[in-house]
Design a protein around this motif. Sequence first.
Motif, PDB file in Angstrom:
ATOM      1  N   ARG A  77      -1.984  -7.565  -5.020  1.00  0.00           N
ATOM      2  CA  ARG A  77      -2.845  -6.479  -4.539  1.00  0.00           C
ATOM      3  C   ARG A  77      -2.896  -5.349  -5.564  1.00  0.00           C
ATOM      4  O   ARG A  77      -3.956  -4.764  -5.799  1.00  0.00           O
ATOM      5  N   PHE A  91      -9.975  -4.260   2.487  1.00  0.00           N
ATOM      6  CA  PHE A  91      -9.033  -5.359   2.310  1.00  0.00           C
ATOM      7  C   PHE A  91      -9.432  -6.540   3.183  1.00  0.00           C
ATOM      8  O   PHE A  91      -9.757  -6.384   4.361  1.00  0.00           O
ATOM      9  N   ASP A  93      -7.919 -10.552   3.378  1.00  0.00           N
ATOM     10  CA  ASP A  93      -7.144 -11.675   2.861  1.00  0.00           C
ATOM     11  C   ASP A  93      -8.001 -12.932   2.853  1.00  0.00           C
ATOM     12  O   ASP A  93      -8.990 -13.048   3.580  1.00  0.00           O
ATOM     13  N   TYR A 119      -9.688   2.216  10.430  1.00  0.00           N
ATOM     14  CA  TYR A 119      -9.461   0.802  10.736  1.00  0.00           C
ATOM     15  C   TYR A 119     -10.223   0.442  12.003  1.00  0.00           C
ATOM     16  O   TYR A 119     -10.785   1.331  12.669  1.00  0.00           O
ATOM     17  N   CYS A 151       3.186  -0.007  11.897  1.00  0.00           N
ATOM     18  CA  CYS A 151       2.022  -0.392  11.092  1.00  0.00           C
ATOM     19  C   CYS A 151       0.894  -0.772  12.051  1.00  0.00           C
ATOM     20  O   CYS A 151       0.703  -1.944  12.377  1.00  0.00           O
ATOM     21  N   CYS A 155      -4.551  -5.248   8.289  1.00  0.00           N
ATOM     22  CA  CYS A 155      -4.949  -5.133   6.889  1.00  0.00           C
ATOM     23  C   CYS A 155      -6.425  -5.454   6.691  1.00  0.00           C
ATOM     24  O   CYS A 155      -7.129  -4.775   5.937  1.00  0.00           O
ATOM     25  N   ASN A 177       3.984  -5.576   2.535  1.00  0.00           N
ATOM     26  CA  ASN A 177       3.389  -4.806   1.440  1.00  0.00           C
ATOM     27  C   ASN A 177       2.128  -4.060   1.880  1.00  0.00           C
ATOM     28  O   ASN A 177       1.787  -3.036   1.301  1.00  0.00           O
ATOM     29  N   ASP A 178       1.419  -4.556   2.914  1.00  0.00           N
ATOM     30  CA  ASP A 178       0.283  -3.791   3.425  1.00  0.00           C
ATOM     31  C   ASP A 178       0.766  -2.508   4.108  1.00  0.00           C
ATOM     32  O   ASP A 178       0.174  -1.436   3.920  1.00  0.00           O
ATOM     33  N   TYR A 179       1.861  -2.605   4.857  1.00  0.00           N
ATOM     34  CA  TYR A 179       2.443  -1.426   5.495  1.00  0.00           C
ATOM     35  C   TYR A 179       2.879  -0.413   4.437  1.00  0.00           C
ATOM     36  O   TYR A 179       2.644   0.797   4.571  1.00  0.00           O
ATOM     37  N   MET A 181       1.545   0.051   1.668  1.00  0.00           N
ATOM     38  CA  MET A 181       0.333   0.678   1.145  1.00  0.00           C
ATOM     39  C   MET A 181      -0.171   1.766   2.078  1.00  0.00           C
ATOM     40  O   MET A 181      -0.541   2.858   1.644  1.00  0.00           O
ATOM     41  N   TRP A 182      -0.187   1.509   3.387  1.00  0.00           N
ATOM     42  CA  TRP A 182      -0.690   2.509   4.330  1.00  0.00           C
ATOM     43  C   TRP A 182       0.201   3.753   4.322  1.00  0.00           C
ATOM     44  O   TRP A 182      -0.311   4.866   4.494  1.00  0.00           O
TER      45      TRP A 182
END
Length: 261
Positions: A77, A91, A93, A119, A151, A155, A177-179, A181-182
């Motif tokens: 990412r 984003f 996936d 979101y 979270c 994503c 890793n998405d968490y 990022m937020w």
Amino acid sequence: MKDFGLVSIITPTWNCARFIEKTIQSVQAQTYQNWEMIIVDDCSTDDTYEVVKPYIDKDNRIKYRCNEKNSGAAITRNNALKIAHGRWIAFLDSDDLWKSDKLEKQLSFMHNHSLCFSYTNYVEIDENSKELGVKVTGPQKINYFGMYAYCWPGCLTVIYDSSVVGLIQIEDIKKNNDYAMWLKVIRKARSCHLLNETLAFYRKRVGSISNHSYMSLIIWHYNLFREAEHRSIITSIFCVFINLCAGVLKKILFVKNYNTL
């Protein structure tokens, strides 16, 4: 239709030859067409490139890169974000899907309410794209402390304004890793807002993180706060506890079952 500017769609992939074609098609079907799709392949060993290549050849908005070595989702990412040109960062996936009006509706929502981080709801599908009868939503507004509690955003539903947030790069952690990022985005954006519409499809696959044991989830959450957020041991343990409590709350308030018949 109003042009809100370029959207960079971040799509990490690894061995998703079975699903990525439908993912690309769901992007191409968007009613909002000012986008670039950045696919970064984490050294797939299946036919991912062969599936993607015809789309790259025909649509110059789709960009494909491959990591020099298998590096995991966080680095993948990061690599995609480094080459993104859009004001808006979204984003998706490589096994998930969007409804065709996802970008149009979400960008309009953000523009009309002067938002820089949002979101939406999503529904779960299986490996054959069949709806599983589960819709996931979340709080209408998430502040800095609310994001630390859990979270909430899926994503595949997130968009943020890079002109406000800047370039985000996260630590190389195995999961969540998405968490991570937020948590970085919320520092700049200050809040994240829900567009209360179901605009995405999350593919629940065998072996996904949501199917792992609670002990594994606890360890991954601890590593998130300790390694990615650089919190103390005590603070990391406290954050994991709050996450566990908020996870129960989410299942009660924000995960809804519906009839697929």
